[in-house]
Scaffold this motif. Structure first.
Motif, PDB file in Angstrom:
ATOM      1  N   THR A  53      -2.977  -5.045 -38.612  1.00 32.25           N
ATOM      2  CA  THR A  53      -3.763  -5.995 -39.386  1.00 32.25           C
ATOM      3  C   THR A  53      -4.615  -5.215 -40.370  1.00 32.25           C
ATOM      4  OG1 THR A  53      -3.854  -7.594 -37.571  1.00 32.25           O
ATOM      5  CG2 THR A  53      -5.510  -7.820 -39.309  1.00 32.25           C
ATOM      6  N   LEU A  54      -4.475  -5.531 -41.657  1.00 34.15           N
ATOM      7  CA  LEU A  54      -5.298  -4.926 -42.698  1.00 34.15           C
ATOM      8  C   LEU A  54      -6.502  -5.829 -42.926  1.00 34.15           C
ATOM      9  CD1 LEU A  54      -2.529  -3.966 -45.278  1.00 34.15           C
ATOM     10  CD2 LEU A  54      -3.677  -2.466 -43.648  1.00 34.15           C
ATOM     11  N   VAL A  55      -7.695  -5.312 -42.650  1.00 33.32           N
ATOM     12  CA  VAL A  55      -8.925  -6.065 -42.858  1.00 33.32           C
ATOM     13  C   VAL A  55      -9.593  -5.495 -44.103  1.00 33.32           C
ATOM     14  CG1 VAL A  55     -11.154  -6.731 -41.907  1.00 33.32           C
ATOM     15  CG2 VAL A  55      -9.169  -6.530 -40.393  1.00 33.32           C
ATOM     16  N   GLN A  56      -9.632  -6.310 -45.139  1.00 33.48           N
ATOM     17  CA  GLN A  56     -10.247  -5.906 -46.403  1.00 33.48           C
ATOM     18  C   GLN A  56     -11.698  -6.369 -46.401  1.00 33.48           C
ATOM     19  OE1 GLN A  56      -8.298  -7.431 -49.908  1.00 33.48           O
ATOM     20  NE2 GLN A  56     -10.152  -7.201 -51.121  1.00 33.48           N
ATOM     21  N   ILE A  57     -12.613  -5.434 -46.595  1.00 41.20           N
ATOM     22  CA  ILE A  57     -14.037  -5.746 -46.683  1.00 41.20           C
ATOM     23  C   ILE A  57     -14.377  -5.884 -48.160  1.00 41.20           C
ATOM     24  CG2 ILE A  57     -16.366  -4.988 -46.087  1.00 41.20           C
ATOM     25  CD1 ILE A  57     -14.549  -5.574 -43.645  1.00 41.20           C
ATOM     26  N   SER A  58     -14.824  -7.082 -48.552  1.00 41.53           N
ATOM     27  CA  SER A  58     -15.082  -7.402 -49.953  1.00 41.53           C
ATOM     28  C   SER A  58     -16.466  -8.004 -50.119  1.00 41.53           C
ATOM     29  CB  SER A  58     -14.062  -8.430 -50.460  1.00 41.53           C
ATOM     30  OG  SER A  58     -12.762  -7.962 -50.332  1.00 41.53           O
ATOM     31  N   THR A  59     -16.878  -8.136 -51.373  1.00 41.12           N
ATOM     32  CA  THR A  59     -18.077  -8.878 -51.727  1.00 41.12           C
ATOM     33  C   THR A  59     -17.720  -9.835 -52.859  1.00 41.12           C
ATOM     34  OG1 THR A  59     -18.757  -7.061 -53.153  1.00 41.12           O
ATOM     35  CG2 THR A  59     -19.772  -7.160 -50.984  1.00 41.12           C
ATOM     36  N   THR A  60     -18.564 -10.815 -53.081  1.00 44.09           N
ATOM     37  CA  THR A  60     -18.268 -11.886 -54.019  1.00 44.09           C
ATOM     38  C   THR A  60     -17.984 -11.417 -55.435  1.00 44.09           C
ATOM     39  OG1 THR A  60     -19.644 -13.357 -52.714  1.00 44.09           O
ATOM     40  CG2 THR A  60     -19.133 -14.069 -54.932  1.00 44.09           C
ATOM     41  N   PHE A  61     -18.812 -10.554 -55.981  1.00 34.06           N
ATOM     42  CA  PHE A  61     -18.688 -10.181 -57.389  1.00 34.06           C
ATOM     43  C   PHE A  61     -18.032  -8.823 -57.600  1.00 34.06           C
ATOM     44  CE2 PHE A  61     -22.238 -13.149 -57.091  1.00 34.06           C
ATOM     45  CZ  PHE A  61     -21.746 -14.145 -57.916  1.00 34.06           C
ATOM     46  N   CYS A  62     -17.127  -8.454 -56.719  1.00 33.20           N
ATOM     47  CA  CYS A  62     -16.458  -7.156 -56.774  1.00 33.20           C
ATOM     48  C   CYS A  62     -15.109  -7.314 -57.484  1.00 33.20           C
ATOM     49  CB  CYS A  62     -16.274  -6.643 -55.345  1.00 33.20           C
ATOM     50  SG  CYS A  62     -15.184  -5.247 -55.168  1.00 33.20           S
ATOM     51  N   ALA A  63     -15.002  -6.783 -58.702  1.00 29.51           N
ATOM     52  CA  ALA A  63     -13.747  -6.897 -59.460  1.00 29.51           C
ATOM     53  C   ALA A  63     -12.600  -6.123 -58.805  1.00 29.51           C
ATOM     54  CB  ALA A  63     -13.960  -6.441 -60.891  1.00 29.51           C
ATOM     55  N   PRO A  64     -12.813  -4.879 -58.325  1.00 31.20           N
ATOM     56  CA  PRO A  64     -11.704  -4.179 -57.665  1.00 31.20           C
ATOM     57  C   PRO A  64     -11.241  -4.879 -56.384  1.00 31.20           C
ATOM     58  CG  PRO A  64     -13.424  -2.622 -58.270  1.00 31.20           C
ATOM     59  CD  PRO A  64     -13.964  -4.000 -58.515  1.00 31.20           C
ATOM     60  N   CYS A  65     -12.106  -5.702 -55.783  1.00 35.81           N
ATOM     61  CA  CYS A  65     -11.717  -6.429 -54.566  1.00 35.81           C
ATOM     62  C   CYS A  65     -10.587  -7.406 -54.862  1.00 35.81           C
ATOM     63  CB  CYS A  65     -12.908  -7.166 -53.973  1.00 35.81           C
ATOM     64  SG  CYS A  65     -14.208  -6.067 -53.360  1.00 35.81           S
ATOM     65  N   ARG A  66     -10.624  -8.041 -56.025  1.00 39.27           N
ATOM     66  CA  ARG A  66      -9.560  -8.982 -56.395  1.00 39.27           C
ATOM     67  C   ARG A  66      -8.230  -8.244 -56.560  1.00 39.27           C
ATOM     68  NH1 ARG A  66     -14.023 -11.137 -58.991  1.00 39.27           N
ATOM     69  NH2 ARG A  66     -13.672 -10.059 -60.958  1.00 39.27           N
ATOM     70  N   HIS A  67      -8.269  -7.075 -57.156  1.00 36.42           N
ATOM     71  CA  HIS A  67      -7.051  -6.284 -57.329  1.00 36.42           C
ATOM     72  C   HIS A  67      -6.533  -5.820 -55.961  1.00 36.42           C
ATOM     73  CE1 HIS A  67      -4.111  -3.935 -59.432  1.00 36.42           C
ATOM     74  NE2 HIS A  67      -4.515  -2.838 -58.843  1.00 36.42           N
ATOM     75  N   THR A  68      -7.435  -5.392 -55.102  1.00 35.74           N
ATOM     76  CA  THR A  68      -7.049  -4.969 -53.749  1.00 35.74           C
ATOM     77  C   THR A  68      -6.422  -6.123 -52.992  1.00 35.74           C
ATOM     78  OG1 THR A  68      -8.769  -3.286 -53.695  1.00 35.74           O
ATOM     79  CG2 THR A  68      -7.926  -4.036 -51.568  1.00 35.74           C
ATOM     80  N   ARG A  69      -7.015  -7.310 -53.097  1.00 41.48           N
ATOM     81  CA  ARG A  69      -6.475  -8.500 -52.426  1.00 41.48           C
ATOM     82  C   ARG A  69      -5.043  -8.761 -52.879  1.00 41.48           C
ATOM     83  NH1 ARG A  69      -9.822 -12.021 -54.325  1.00 41.48           N
ATOM     84  NH2 ARG A  69     -11.435 -11.371 -52.864  1.00 41.48           N
ATOM     85  N   ALA A  70      -4.776  -8.619 -54.173  1.00 45.66           N
ATOM     86  CA  ALA A  70      -3.422  -8.841 -54.691  1.00 45.66           C
ATOM     87  C   ALA A  70      -2.442  -7.813 -54.132  1.00 45.66           C
ATOM     88  CB  ALA A  70      -3.436  -8.795 -56.216  1.00 45.66           C
ATOM     89  N   VAL A  71      -2.835  -6.549 -54.133  1.00 51.45           N
ATOM     90  CA  VAL A  71      -1.967  -5.475 -53.626  1.00 51.45           C
ATOM     91  C   VAL A  71      -1.657  -5.688 -52.141  1.00 51.45           C
ATOM     92  CG1 VAL A  71      -1.866  -3.002 -53.099  1.00 51.45           C
ATOM     93  CG2 VAL A  71      -2.691  -3.755 -55.327  1.00 51.45           C
ATOM     94  N   LEU A  72      -2.694  -5.951 -51.347  1.00 48.34           N
ATOM     95  CA  LEU A  72      -2.509  -6.069 -49.897  1.00 48.34           C
ATOM     96  C   LEU A  72      -1.774  -7.340 -49.496  1.00 48.34           C
ATOM     97  CD1 LEU A  72      -5.932  -4.729 -48.582  1.00 48.34           C
ATOM     98  CD2 LEU A  72      -3.769  -3.499 -48.853  1.00 48.34           C
ATOM     99  N   SER A  73      -2.045  -8.443 -50.169  1.00 51.63           N
ATOM    100  CA  SER A  73      -1.362  -9.684 -49.794  1.00 51.63           C
ATOM    101  C   SER A  73       0.130  -9.601 -50.102  1.00 51.63           C
ATOM    102  CB  SER A  73      -2.010 -10.897 -50.464  1.00 51.63           C
ATOM    103  OG  SER A  73      -1.926 -10.798 -51.860  1.00 51.63           O
TER     104      SER A  73
END
Length: 146
Positions: A53-73
């Motif tokens: 299980t990949l658990v991504q730790i993100s915050t609301t206004f984090c632009a790289p988090c959106r890119h990470t979410r796309a890569v991991l999903s």
């Protein structure tokens, strides 16, 4: 003349700091041994049926988090035995603190028993992450054509 030297010194320090941060972004490190139990939000996110299980730790206004979410999903969608969960810790900083996460995005890989296998700070590189996870996945089949 002193101002020019100060400017050059500041520029050199900024370039060195930028190069160091770029080198660390997406680097895969081995998992940490937990000093205490996993936070409830993380323990509930771990899928016992998945090999990892990949658990991504993100915050609301984090632009790289959106890119990470796309890569991991996409990676989880195309890889058997891989599950991805995104935890927003904006309102729950204690979760990030308990995990020793100092920046977002940070991705943690857990086995079904909750042991941390590895962690990545920044946007992961899909191929390198998949290579690192291969020994922990129940089957190494991926579906690149999807």
């Amino acid at each position: 003349m002193t101002g020019v030297w100060v400017l050059l010194g500041t520029l050199a320090a900024a370039l060195a700091a930028g190069a160091m941060l770029a080198a660390r972004n997406g680097r895969i490190r081995t998992g940490k041994r937990p000093e205490r139990a996993l936070p409830a939000a993380v323990a509930e996110a771990i899928d016992p049926a998945a090999g990892v299980t990949l658990v991504q730790i993100s915050t609301t206004f984090c632009a790289p988090c959106r890119h990470t979410r796309a890569v991991l999903s996409i990676l989880a969608e195309r890889t058997a035995g891989l599950h991805h969960v995104d935890l927003d810790v904006t309102q729950r900083p204690e979760v990030a603190e308990a995990l020793g996460v100092l920046r977002t995005p940070t991705t943690l890989a857990f086995d079904p028993g909750g042991s941390e296998l590895l962690r990545i700070g920044g946007v992961p590189k899909a191929a390198a992450l998949l290579d690192a996870l291969r020994p922990h996945l129940p089957t190494s089949r991926t579906f690149p054509g999807k």
